[in-house]
Scaffold this motif. Structure first.
Motif, mmCIF file in Angstrom:
data_model
loop_
_atom_site.group_PDB
_atom_site.id
_atom_site.type_symbol
_atom_site.label_atom_id
_atom_site.label_comp_id
_atom_site.label_asym_id
_atom_site.label_seq_id
_atom_site.Cartn_x
_atom_site.Cartn_y
_atom_site.Cartn_z
ATOM 1 N N GLY A 269 11.537 -2.648 -0.277
ATOM 2 C CA GLY A 269 12.171 -1.398 0.105
ATOM 3 C C GLY A 269 13.677 -1.416 0.019
ATOM 4 O O GLY A 269 14.353 -0.473 0.458
ATOM 5 N N PHE A 270 14.257 -2.522 -0.571
ATOM 6 C CA PHE A 270 15.711 -2.608 -0.671
ATOM 7 C C PHE A 270 16.082 -3.107 -2.060
ATOM 8 O O PHE A 270 15.258 -3.684 -2.776
ATOM 9 N N TRP A 271 17.317 -2.869 -2.467
ATOM 10 C CA TRP A 271 17.779 -3.280 -3.787
ATOM 11 C C TRP A 271 17.895 -4.798 -3.895
ATOM 12 O O TRP A 271 18.121 -5.503 -2.926
ATOM 13 N N ASP A 272 17.778 -5.274 -5.122
ATOM 14 C CA ASP A 272 18.031 -6.681 -5.429
ATOM 15 C C ASP A 272 19.525 -6.812 -5.707
ATOM 16 O O ASP A 272 20.010 -6.420 -6.771
ATOM 17 N N SER B 195 26.484 -6.107 -7.285
ATOM 18 C CA SER B 195 25.885 -5.440 -8.432
ATOM 19 C C SER B 195 24.375 -5.439 -8.267
ATOM 20 O O SER B 195 23.803 -6.282 -7.564
ATOM 21 N N THR B 196 23.736 -4.486 -8.920
ATOM 22 C CA THR B 196 22.288 -4.353 -8.827
ATOM 23 C C THR B 196 21.780 -3.588 -10.032
ATOM 24 O O THR B 196 22.570 -3.043 -10.825
ATOM 25 N N ALA B 197 20.480 -3.553 -10.189
ATOM 26 C CA ALA B 197 19.838 -2.789 -11.252
ATOM 27 C C ALA B 197 19.134 -1.590 -10.633
ATOM 28 O O ALA B 197 18.360 -1.737 -9.680
ATOM 29 N N LEU B 198 19.445 -0.412 -11.160
ATOM 30 C CA LEU B 198 18.787 0.821 -10.743
ATOM 31 C C LEU B 198 18.081 1.412 -11.949
ATOM 32 O O LEU B 198 18.728 1.879 -12.882
ATOM 33 N N SER B 199 16.751 1.348 -11.938
ATOM 34 C CA SER B 199 15.967 1.747 -13.091
ATOM 35 C C SER B 199 16.403 0.893 -14.277
ATOM 36 O O SER B 199 16.373 -0.330 -14.200
ATOM 37 N N GLU B 200 16.933 1.480 -15.353
ATOM 38 C CA GLU B 200 17.376 0.707 -16.506
ATOM 39 C C GLU B 200 18.886 0.470 -16.497
ATOM 40 O O GLU B 200 19.432 -0.138 -17.418
#
Length: 231
Positions: free
Chosen positions: A106-109, A162-167
């Motif tokens: 439920g949280f971003w990487d 930094s993180t990945a959101l979708s692509e």
């Protein structure tokens, strides 16, 4: 311009490299002088020597640590402020820590990074006006993507993630930019988003807000967009 770079990978806990470079300016000095209506000042030489340490992967679980230290001395021609060859004595150091936070449901990487860079001329006997000029170049955005502050007379403390959101890859960074001598430069917040356009091209967009704390720089908003190929 010549030198040597030695990489050492047999040390415990760290990977290391050591370098020494020597440069001579004669034609460049003459051209700079002519552009400012001055006579040829003659040649000048500079020596740069330093080392770079990286903590071996796995020593700190999911974490990393790098450290670089360099000195630059000799003589450099200043065509703008003093119109003469000056004694040079510049110092550079930088360290950065990183942490790849485990994925949480439920949280971003998130990938975190924080560090500090100092580039300045500060040693006794120098004019205290020189800037450190890296023999490896100073990448765009070293002290914020707006590039308001040069790689000299600066103490840059930064952190971000930094993180990945979708692509898309998204990076957010905050810079606290202080001067080693004189007034504090200010602060900058950067947001950079990159997204693939097919298999061989990416689109990158960056926005920044620089808030000045000195009369020597103006507060500004910055935006760029670029595409690049990768193979």
């Amino acid at each position: 311009f010549y030198g040597a770079h030695l990489a050492v990978d047999s040390l415990p806990f760290i990977e290391a490299s050591f370098y020494y470079w020597k440069s001579r300016s004669d034609v460049a000095n003459a051209e700079a002088a002519a552009a400012n209506g001055l006579g040829d000042p003659g040649s000048s030489t500079e020596d740069t020597y330093g080392y770079f340490f990286t903590l071996r992967e796995g020593i700190i679980p999911r974490g990393g640590l790098t450290f670089e230290y360099a000195l630059q001395d000799g003589f450099r021609f200043d065509a703008v402020d003093d119109a003469e060859i000056q004694k040079l004595d510049s110092l550079y150091f930088a360290f950065e820590g990183t942490y790849d936070m485990p994925r949480t449901p439920g949280f971003w990487d998130l990938f975190w990074r924080a560090g500090h860079i100092m580039a300045t001329g500060t040693s006794a006997g120098a004019t205290r006006e020189e800037g450190f000029q890296s023999v490896f170049g100073s990448p765009h955005g070293t002290h914020g993507i707006a590039d308001v502050v040069d790689n000299s007379n600066v103490r840059d403390t930064y952190f971000g993630c930094s993180t990945a959101l979708s692509e898309a890859d998204v990076a957010l960074t905050y810079h606290n930019l202080r001067a080693d001598q004189g007034e504090t430069w200010g602060t900058e917040i950067d947001l950079v988003v990159s997204h693939p356009l097919g298999e061989l091209m990416d689109l990158e967009v960056g926005v920044a807000k620089f808030s000045s704390s000195t009369s020597l720089r103006e507060s500004t908003n910055f935006f760029y967009a670029q595409t690049y190929w990768h193979f």
